[in-house]
Design a protein around this motif. Structure first.
Motif, PDB file in Angstrom:
ATOM      1  N   LEU A  48      24.803  55.440 -11.104  1.00 25.64           N
ATOM      2  CA  LEU A  48      25.334  56.314 -10.059  1.00 25.64           C
ATOM      3  C   LEU A  48      25.088  57.780 -10.403  1.00 25.64           C
ATOM      4  CD1 LEU A  48      28.753  54.575  -9.270  1.00 25.64           C
ATOM      5  CD2 LEU A  48      26.609  54.398  -8.003  1.00 25.64           C
ATOM      6  N   GLY A  49      25.222  58.100 -11.694  1.00 25.04           N
ATOM      7  CA  GLY A  49      25.071  59.484 -12.130  1.00 25.04           C
ATOM      8  C   GLY A  49      23.671  60.030 -11.978  1.00 25.04           C
ATOM      9  N   SER A  50      22.672  59.150 -11.924  1.00 21.97           N
ATOM     10  CA  SER A  50      21.302  59.643 -11.760  1.00 21.97           C
ATOM     11  C   SER A  50      21.107  60.290 -10.396  1.00 21.97           C
ATOM     12  CB  SER A  50      20.295  58.504 -11.970  1.00 21.97           C
ATOM     13  OG  SER A  50      20.599  57.399 -11.139  1.00 21.97           O
ATOM     14  N   ALA A  51      21.872  59.868  -9.389  1.00 20.63           N
ATOM     15  CA  ALA A  51      21.846  60.540  -8.083  1.00 20.63           C
ATOM     16  C   ALA A  51      22.499  61.907  -8.195  1.00 20.63           C
ATOM     17  CB  ALA A  51      22.554  59.691  -7.029  1.00 20.63           C
ATOM     18  N   THR A  52      23.586  61.979  -8.952  1.00 18.65           N
ATOM     19  CA  THR A  52      24.257  63.249  -9.191  1.00 18.65           C
ATOM     20  C   THR A  52      23.331  64.207  -9.938  1.00 18.65           C
ATOM     21  OG1 THR A  52      26.348  62.032  -9.378  1.00 18.65           O
ATOM     22  CG2 THR A  52      26.338  64.315 -10.141  1.00 18.65           C
ATOM     23  N   ALA A  53      22.586  63.666 -10.907  1.00 19.68           N
ATOM     24  CA  ALA A  53      21.636  64.486 -11.675  1.00 19.68           C
ATOM     25  C   ALA A  53      20.553  65.047 -10.768  1.00 19.68           C
ATOM     26  CB  ALA A  53      21.014  63.653 -12.788  1.00 19.68           C
TER      27      ALA A  53
END
Length: 474
Positions: free
Chosen positions: A107-112
Motif C-alpha cells: 500500500l505504501g508504494s502508492a503513497t511513495a
C-alpha cells in the motif's frame, strides 16, 4: 528501563497503536484506489524508466541522475531496517509481523509515488542542482511555509540525528558481538569516515552511495537466496506460519495479533519510508522529463526494500528459530540466524554488510537534513553546526542502549510521517493529474514530457515552464 525510555514508550504506544496504523494503511489504500493501483499497473514501466538512458546520466545538467536519486534514497532504505529492524519485529511481534510489513509496503508504494511526484512538481532549480521535498510542497503547494519549517526541523532531527544514532548503534552492536571490538574505537572510525564524505557535498554522497548500495544489496540478496534455495522445502511452511501468526485465533486471544501489526508497521515504515517524507528529498534532485517518472522510481524502491530484502531476512530468521524470548538485540539475532544456516563465516559477513549498509544510510540521512536546513535558511555556520551535530549523534549511537535509540526513532518518525501524510493528502489531486498526463502520453507512444500548464492550479510551481523546460531538456 530509564524514566525517559518509559515516557517515550508510552507516547509511542498511543501513536502507533491508534493513530499511525489507521493513517498509513487507510491513506495507502485510498491512494492505491484513486490512482487505479499505480504501483501494480506500472511495475514494468518502473524498470524502463530507471534504466532509461535519459535518466541514467545528469552530466551537464543541474540535478543528479534519476538512478543517483534512487541510490541516495536506497542508501537510507537499505540497511539497519532490513537486518536489525526485521529481527526486532519478529522477536517482539512474531512471524506475523512480516505479513504486515508486506501490507505496509504494497500500500505504501502508492503513497511513495504520490509524495515523490509532488517533490518533482514543486522542486526549485538552483545553480548546480535542484532542491525539493515535503517542506517545499508544503510552502508552495499548500501556501504554508510555517508547516514547511516545522517539517524541515523534524526531518533534520529524525534523519540527521536520531536515525544516524540507530545506524551507528547497529554497527557497534554487530562488531562488539562478533569481534569484541570496543565501542569507542568504532565511534572514532565512523566519525572519520562520515566526516570525509559529508564535507564533500551532494555529488560526493551520490557517487559513494551509487557505488556501495547496489553491490552490497546484490551480495546480501545472493547469500539470502542461497540460504532459501538450500532450505526451499521449508518455504511453504514459513509462509503458512507467517499468515497463521498474522491472523491466527491464538494470536488474537493472547494479544500477539496487535503486536504483530504494530511491529510490522513500525519496522516496515522504518525500512521502506513510504509516506514518511524522506525519499522525496532525494527524488526532487533528479533530472527527469516528467515528475511521474521519479514517482515511479521511488515506488519501485519500496518493493526493492521490503518485498525482496526484508522478506529474505525474515524467512532466514524464522527458519533458524531462537528469536522468541531471546536477550539478543536486533542485528545480533540476524548474525546468529545466518551462522545457523551457513556457518561461522556468515556472521562475519553480516557484520561487514551492516557496516557498509548502515554507513551508506548515514550518508543518505545526512543529506535529508542538509537539504532541509537549506530550506529554512542558507547559512554556512548553521550547516557547519549541523555537520558537527551529526558526528556527535554518530558517537552517541555507538554507546547508547538499543532500546533508547529505537524508541527515539519510533517517536520522531511518527511525528514526521503525520505531518507529511497531511500534506500529500491535501495535494493528492495535483499528483493524480500528473499521473493522468503521463498515462495519456504513454498511450500515445511518447516518452512523456511534463509542462505545468496542464494543471488547473499552477501556484507555487517554479519549474516545468514550457519555454524553460524546452531549453533545459535540449
Amino acid at each position: 528501563m530509564s524514566f525517559i525510555e518509559s515516557v517515550i514508550g508510552e507516547i509511542n504506544n498511543v501513536l502507533w497503536s491508534y493513530v499511525l496504523i489507521v493513517a498509513l494503511i487507510g491513506l495507502g489504500l485510498w491512494f492505491t484506489i484513486k490512482t487505479k493501483f499505480v504501483q501494480f499497473r506500472y511495475l514494468p514501466e518502473m524498470f524502463r524508466v530507471l534504466f532509461d538512458k535519459r535518466t541514467m546520466s545528469a552530466k551537464g545538467k543541474k540535478g543528479t541522475s534519476s538512478f543517483q536519486a534512487f541510490a541516495i534514497s536506497a542508501a537510507s532504505r537499505v540497511g539497519t531496517g532490513n537486518l536489525a529492524g526485521v529481527a526486532s519485529a519478529i522477536a517482539l511481534g512474531g512471524p506475523g509481523a512480516i505479513f504486515w510489513m508486506w501490507i505496509i509496503a504494497l500500500l505504501g508504494s502508492a503513497t511513495a509515488f504520490v509524495e515523490s511526484t509532488l517533490a518533482q512538481v514543486y522542486k526549485v532549480p538552483e545553480k548546480n542542482q535542484y532542491r525539493g521535498g515535503p517542506a517545499y510542497y508544503m510552502e508552495k503547494g499548500l501556501n504554508k511555509r510555517w508547516l514547511g519549517i516545522v517539517f524541515a526541523i523534524t526531518i533534520t532531527f529524525t534523519y540527521g540525528l536520531v536515525f544516524n544514532a540507530v545506524q551507528s548503534n547497529t554497527i557497534s552492536l554487530a562488531f562488539n558481538s562478533q569481534f569484541d571490538f570496543g565501542k569507542p574505537y568504532m565511534a572514532v572510525i565512523l566519525v572519520a569516515l562520515t566526516a570525509m564524505v559529508i564535507f564533500g557535498g551532494l555529488k560526493s554522497i551520490a557517487n559513494v552511495t551509487q557505488f556501495i548500495v547496489p553491490i552490497m544489496a546484490i551480495l546480501y540478496i545472493l547469500i539470502a537466496v542461497y540460504v532459501l534455495i538450500v532450505n526451499i522445502t521449508a518455504v511453504p511452511d514459513l509462509i503458512s506460519l507467517i499468515f497463521a501468526n498474522a491472523f491466527g485465533i491464538r494470536e488474537v486471544a493472547g494479544g500477539g495479533f496487535g503486536a504483530a501489526i504494530m511491529m510490522g508497521i513500525k519496522r516496515g515504515l522504518f525500512s521502506n519510508e513510504a509516506g514518511m517524507g524522506s525519499a522525496p528529498n532525494a527524488a526532487a534532485t533528479a533530472e527527469v522529463t516528467h515528475p511521474a517518472k521519479q514517482g515511479l522510481i521511488q515506488s519501485l524502491g519500496v518493493f526493492f526494500d521490503t518485498i525482496l530484502i526484508c522478506s529474505a531476512t525474515g524467512f532466514i530468521l524464522i527458519s533458524a528459530g531462537g528469536y522468541e524470548g531471546s536477550k539478543l538485540d536486533g542485528i545480533q539475532l540476524t548474525q546468529n540466524a545466518f551462522e545457523f544456516h551457513i556457518g561461522d563465516w556468515a556472521s562475519i559477513f553480516i557484520s561487514v554488510a551492516i557496516f557498509l549498509f548502515a554507513y551508506s544510510s548515514i550518508l543518505g540521512n545526512y543529506y535529508y537534513g542538509e537539504n532541509n536546513i537549506g530550506y529554512i535558511r542558507e547559512s554556512k555556520v548553521g550547516l557547519f553546526i549541523y555537520r558537527l551535530a551529526v558526528l556527535g549523534m554518530v558517537v552517541f549511537g555507538t554507546i547508547a542502549s538499543f532500546d533508547l535509540v529505537w524508541a527515539l526513532a519510533d517517536l520522531s518518525m511518527a511525528i514526521m510521517a503525520l505531518i507529511n501524510l497531511y500534506a500529500i493528502t491535501k495535494l493528492f489531486k495535483i499528483a493524480n493529474r500528473v499521473l493522468q498526463d503521463y498515462n495519456r502520453q504513454r498511450k500515445e507512444g511518447k516518452d512523456p514530457v511534463f509542462y505545468r500548464d496542464v494543471l488547473d492550479n499552477q501556484d507555487g510551481i517554479e519549474f516545468w515552464d514550457r519555454e524553460e523546460s524546452d531549453h533545459e531538456r535540449d
